[in-house]
Design a protein around this motif. Structure first.
Motif, PDB file in Angstrom:
ATOM      1  N   THR A 129       1.119   4.238  -2.973  1.00  0.00           N
ATOM      2  CA  THR A 129       0.795   5.621  -2.636  1.00  0.00           C
ATOM      3  C   THR A 129       1.900   6.585  -3.046  1.00  0.00           C
ATOM      4  OG1 THR A 129      -0.566   4.844  -0.804  1.00  0.00           O
ATOM      5  CG2 THR A 129       0.099   7.140  -0.731  1.00  0.00           C
ATOM      6  N   CYS A 130       3.172   6.144  -2.947  1.00  0.00           N
ATOM      7  CA  CYS A 130       4.276   7.076  -3.238  1.00  0.00           C
ATOM      8  C   CYS A 130       4.823   6.951  -4.659  1.00  0.00           C
ATOM      9  CB  CYS A 130       5.388   6.915  -2.206  1.00  0.00           C
ATOM     10  SG  CYS A 130       6.318   5.394  -2.358  1.00  0.00           S
TER      11      CYS A 130
ATOM     12  N   GLY B  96      -7.990   6.420  -3.280  1.00  0.00           N
ATOM     13  CA  GLY B  96      -7.334   7.599  -2.720  1.00  0.00           C
ATOM     14  C   GLY B  96      -6.094   8.067  -3.452  1.00  0.00           C
ATOM     15  N   LEU B  97      -5.682   7.392  -4.507  1.00  0.00           N
ATOM     16  CA  LEU B  97      -4.460   7.770  -5.215  1.00  0.00           C
ATOM     17  C   LEU B  97      -4.594   9.163  -5.840  1.00  0.00           C
ATOM     18  CD1 LEU B  97      -3.520   4.372  -6.925  1.00  0.00           C
ATOM     19  CD2 LEU B  97      -2.398   5.449  -4.944  1.00  0.00           C
ATOM     20  N   GLN B  98      -3.535   9.951  -5.717  1.00  0.00           N
ATOM     21  CA  GLN B  98      -3.538  11.333  -6.236  1.00  0.00           C
ATOM     22  C   GLN B  98      -2.742  11.471  -7.535  1.00  0.00           C
ATOM     23  OE1 GLN B  98      -5.370  13.865  -4.570  1.00  0.00           O
ATOM     24  NE2 GLN B  98      -6.097  11.997  -3.591  1.00  0.00           N
TER      25      GLN B  98
ATOM     26  N   LEU C  82       0.815  -1.217   0.000  1.00  0.00           N
ATOM     27  CA  LEU C  82       0.000   0.000   0.000  1.00  0.00           C
ATOM     28  C   LEU C  82       0.849   1.267   0.000  1.00  0.00           C
ATOM     29  CD1 LEU C  82      -2.740  -1.170   2.554  1.00  0.00           C
ATOM     30  CD2 LEU C  82      -2.559  -1.643   0.117  1.00  0.00           C
ATOM     31  N   ALA C  83       1.930   1.274   0.772  1.00  0.00           N
ATOM     32  CA  ALA C  83       2.787   2.463   0.849  1.00  0.00           C
ATOM     33  C   ALA C  83       3.504   2.711  -0.475  1.00  0.00           C
ATOM     34  CB  ALA C  83       3.798   2.298   1.983  1.00  0.00           C
TER      35      ALA C  83
ATOM     36  N   VAL D 254      -6.974   2.142  -1.078  1.00  0.00           N
ATOM     37  CA  VAL D 254      -5.765   2.819  -1.534  1.00  0.00           C
ATOM     38  C   VAL D 254      -5.943   3.328  -2.965  1.00  0.00           C
ATOM     39  CG1 VAL D 254      -3.342   2.455  -2.183  1.00  0.00           C
ATOM     40  CG2 VAL D 254      -4.176   1.667   0.017  1.00  0.00           C
TER      41      VAL D 254
END
Length: 192
Positions: free
Chosen positions: A36-37, A67-69, A32-33, A64
């Motif tokens: 996200t990055c 919520g990804l940007q 997940l981390a 996840v």
């Protein structure tokens, strides 16, 4: 770094190869981390919608992904799972796109398999790509048309060949199996 989501669906290796041929480093992960990055996220897939969604939920990937940007590209099943629902297994999708995924009516051969082009197309994903350019499809289910539709194809009936909403992009066809024009689409995404 380009992260490719690892989940209960195939076709990850060919997507990874296509991206690395363009000179980018990739990682296939369900961490997940790391997702996200990542600079960009690819959500590929060949498989069955309900079992794939179960895997996403069990691993916490559903929350996840929503919520990804950064820019996210869904491919084939990945696109369908980004929609609100699918008739395949009667599953609720991630709801990024307000599209339903339906089974093609048996008025012709199903699945839709082979090369096909667009009746309309727009947006940065298709920079340098023409309506007449063919992409490779293999699917029995299709996403309905909506305000998020950025490319339309017709097989039995018109359907969303590509979708876009905010940072989320999705294609029904397989750019990684579509030769030079598919490579251009992947490049356009990676350069967003």
């Amino acid at each position: 770094m380009i992260a490719i989501i690892k989940y209960n669906a195939g076709n990850v290796q060919s997507v990874q190869n296509a991206i690395e041929r363009l000179g980018y480093k990739t990682i296939v992960t369900d961490d997940l981390a790391m997702l996200t990055c990542a600079d960009k996220v690819i959500f590929p897939g060949v498989g069955e919608a309900s079992s794939a969604m179960r895997y996403l939920i069990d691993k916490g990937l559903d929350k996840v992904i929503i919520g990804l940007q950064q820019p996210v590209l869904g491919i084939c099943l990945g696109m369908q799972l980004l929609c609100k629902s699918s008739e395949e297994g009667g599953v609720e999708g991630l709801g990024i796109f307000d599209n339903e995924v339906k089974l093609f009516p048996a008025l012709d051969i199903v699945p839709h398999m082979g090369w096909n082009n667009f009746s309309s197309v727009k947006g940065p994903l298709f920079k340098g790509i023409q309506l007449a350019d063919d992409f490779y499809y293999v699917h029995s289910y299709y996403a309905t048309l909506s305000e998020s539709t950025i490319a339309v194809n017709t097989y039995i009936q018109p359907f969303s060949a590509a979708l876009q909403k905010d940072n989320f992009y999705a294609v029904q066809f397989h750019p990684e199996k579509s030769g030079k024009v598919g490579e251009l689409l992947i490049k356009n995404f990676l350069e967003l």
